[in-house]
Enzyme design. Structure first.
Site, PDB file in Angstrom:
ATOM      1  N   LYS A  10       0.862  -1.197   0.000  1.00  0.00           N
ATOM      2  CA  LYS A  10       0.000   0.000   0.000  1.00  0.00           C
ATOM      3  C   LYS A  10       0.885   1.229   0.000  1.00  0.00           C
ATOM      4  CE  LYS A  10      -0.154   1.838   3.593  1.00  0.00           C
ATOM      5  NZ  LYS A  10      -0.071   2.340   4.976  1.00  0.00           N
ATOM      6  N   ALA A  97       7.538  -3.416   9.043  1.00  0.00           N
ATOM      7  CA  ALA A  97       7.330  -2.114   9.711  1.00  0.00           C
ATOM      8  C   ALA A  97       7.817  -0.978   8.824  1.00  0.00           C
ATOM      9  CB  ALA A  97       8.056  -2.088  11.064  1.00  0.00           C
ATOM     10  N   GLY A  99       5.669   1.008   6.467  1.00  0.00           N
ATOM     11  CA  GLY A  99       4.721   1.994   5.957  1.00  0.00           C
ATOM     12  C   GLY A  99       4.004   1.579   4.690  1.00  0.00           C
ATOM     13  N   GLY A 102       2.337  -4.188   4.821  1.00  0.00           N
ATOM     14  CA  GLY A 102       2.559  -5.596   4.463  1.00  0.00           C
ATOM     15  C   GLY A 102       1.826  -6.568   5.377  1.00  0.00           C
ATOM     16  N   SER A 104      -0.825  -6.052   7.251  1.00  0.00           N
ATOM     17  CA  SER A 104      -2.273  -5.936   7.043  1.00  0.00           C
ATOM     18  C   SER A 104      -2.667  -6.601   5.725  1.00  0.00           C
ATOM     19  CB  SER A 104      -2.685  -4.459   7.002  1.00  0.00           C
ATOM     20  OG  SER A 104      -2.348  -3.831   8.204  1.00  0.00           O
ATOM     21  N   ASP A 137      -5.155  -0.335   9.236  1.00  0.00           N
ATOM     22  CA  ASP A 137      -5.035  -0.469   7.776  1.00  0.00           C
ATOM     23  C   ASP A 137      -5.709  -1.740   7.260  1.00  0.00           C
ATOM     24  OD1 ASP A 137      -3.569   1.812   7.676  1.00  0.00           O
ATOM     25  OD2 ASP A 137      -1.638   0.848   7.287  1.00  0.00           O
TER      26      ASP A 137
HETATM   27  O1  C5P Z   1      -4.029  -0.297  14.145  1.00  0.00           O
HETATM   28  P1  C5P Z   1      -2.561  -0.509  14.106  1.00  0.00           P
HETATM   29  O2  C5P Z   1      -2.098  -1.565  15.055  1.00  0.00           O
HETATM   30  O3  C5P Z   1      -2.002  -0.665  12.747  1.00  0.00           O
HETATM   31  O4  C5P Z   1      -1.950   0.868  14.624  1.00  0.00           O
HETATM   32  C1  C5P Z   1      -0.667   0.929  15.202  1.00  0.00           C
HETATM   33  C2  C5P Z   1      -0.576   2.158  16.065  1.00  0.00           C
HETATM   34  O5  C5P Z   1      -0.640   3.343  15.268  1.00  0.00           O
HETATM   35  C3  C5P Z   1      -1.699   2.337  17.069  1.00  0.00           C
HETATM   36  O6  C5P Z   1      -1.430   1.657  18.246  1.00  0.00           O
HETATM   37  C4  C5P Z   1      -1.706   3.837  17.281  1.00  0.00           C
HETATM   38  O7  C5P Z   1      -0.675   4.182  18.184  1.00  0.00           O
HETATM   39  C5  C5P Z   1      -1.334   4.374  15.939  1.00  0.00           C
HETATM   40  N1  C5P Z   1      -2.468   4.806  15.095  1.00  0.00           N
HETATM   41  C6  C5P Z   1      -3.137   5.984  15.417  1.00  0.00           C
HETATM   42  N2  C5P Z   1      -4.161   6.419  14.626  1.00  0.00           N
HETATM   43  C7  C5P Z   1      -4.544   5.727  13.531  1.00  0.00           C
HETATM   44  C8  C5P Z   1      -3.871   4.530  13.182  1.00  0.00           C
HETATM   45  C9  C5P Z   1      -2.848   4.091  13.998  1.00  0.00           C
HETATM   46  O8  C5P Z   1      -2.808   6.643  16.392  1.00  0.00           O
HETATM   47  N3  C5P Z   1      -5.549   6.192  12.777  1.00  0.00           N
END
Ligand code: C5P
Length: 281
Positions: A10, A97, A99, A102, A104, A137
């Site tokens: 992505k 890790a 960006g 991968g 997701s 994501d």
């Molecule tokens: O949802 P995911 O585990 O991918 O997100 C990782 C971290 O990124 C979350 O724990 C949060 O700290 C941050 N995040 C956020 N706002 C979002 C997406 C992710 O603060 N919209």
């Protein structure tokens, strides 16, 4: 029966991030597109195990903390079907890790493959709900369609974008998402997240947008700034930016030939980096 599916990278063409809510999560708005390159996930008869290979497979957990299993457990909980008659094979082609979503994408591919193999009656909405529980994501990477993502990344409006020849480059440093959001909050510099693209030249439009996590990511990992300077120094680069919370950066080019030529130059300049010419759409 063996089934397989691409789990594509992505790219956030722009990423506007708002002030965090009471839980610390950030409302956002992003134009996301997907590459014709990614991880490969296969499903074969087996007993619920995960096998990993590929250039970025080393050190990646094959146990419950892998997003593959998070997706499997969501599928089991939602359908009542126990996934113990299939093994998963993940070829990890995307840096970790980094960006480009991968993990997701792997989770999304697993959900598609399990639906196909075990429960074709499961609706798209139910599959989306499972993906949402794998991470912010999760839904966008499940459908892997060019979209405007809103909410926390889970509310998608599909958009038509031209196919964009591009180069992805990752300097080989993992960029944990929570740390980048934390550095973003520390700066306290929140701009409006709304923006509209009403057709016209996409690159001109992108110039008016932002990658809000780019400055904090560069503060934490200065090499990202060096990568962007290197990308912008080449005449093939029409537009360069960081994706997601980094450290992968992308260059948009006019032609496939330009993207391939740029990739060759970048590989010579950055021999330890991951560099991939691709098409985004
Ligand atoms: O949802 P995911 O585990 O991918 O997100 C990782 C971290 O990124 C979350 O724990 C949060 O700290 C941050 N995040 C956020 N706002 C979002 C997406 C992710 O603060 N919209």
């Amino acid at each position: 029966m063996s089934l397989s599916r691409l789990a594509p990278a992505k790219v956030n063409l722009y990423l506007h991030v708002a002030r965090p809510d009471v839980r610390g999560y950030h409302p956002l708005r992003s134009l996301v597109v997907f590459a014709d390159y990614g991880d490969e996930v296969r499903l074969r008869p087996g007993e619920g195990r995960l096998f990993i290979d590929g250039p970025f497979g080393q050190g990646l957990s094959t146990s419950e903390d892998n997003l593959v299993f998070k997706a499997v457990r969501r599928f089991e909980a939602a359908t009542g079907i126990r996934v113990d008659r299939h093994d998963f094979y993940l070829t990890k082609n995307l840096p970790l890790a980094s960006g480009v979503g991968g993990g997701s994408a792997d989770a999304g591919a697993v959900l598609h493959l399990l639906r196909q193999a075990c429960a074709p009656e499961v609706s798209d909405d139910v599959l989306s709900a499972m993906a949402a529980e794998t991470g912010a994501d999760g839904v966008m990477c499940l459908w892997a369609e060019a979209s405007i993502a809103e909410g926390y990344g889970e509310r998608l409006t599909p958009v038509t974008v031209p196919t964009l020849p591009a180069v992805l480059i990752n300097p080989g440093i993992e960029c944990p998402t929570p740390a980048v959001f934390k550095a973003y909050d520390a700066a306290g510099d929140f701009a409006p997240i709304e923006t509209e693209w009403s057709g016209g030249n996409l690159i001109d439009y992108l110039q008016s947008t932002r990658s809000d996590l780019e400055p904090p990511a560069i503060r934490l990992t200065p090499v990202i700034g060096e990568v962007l300077v290197a990308l912008r120094a080449h005449p093939e680069t029409r537009f360069a930016r960081m994706s997601g919370s980094g450290a992968t950066c992308f260059a948009l080019c006019d032609t496939v030939g330009d993207a391939e030529a740029l990739a060759v130059k970048l590989r010579a300049e950055w021999p330890k980096a991951w560099v991939r010419a691709c098409a985004l759409s």
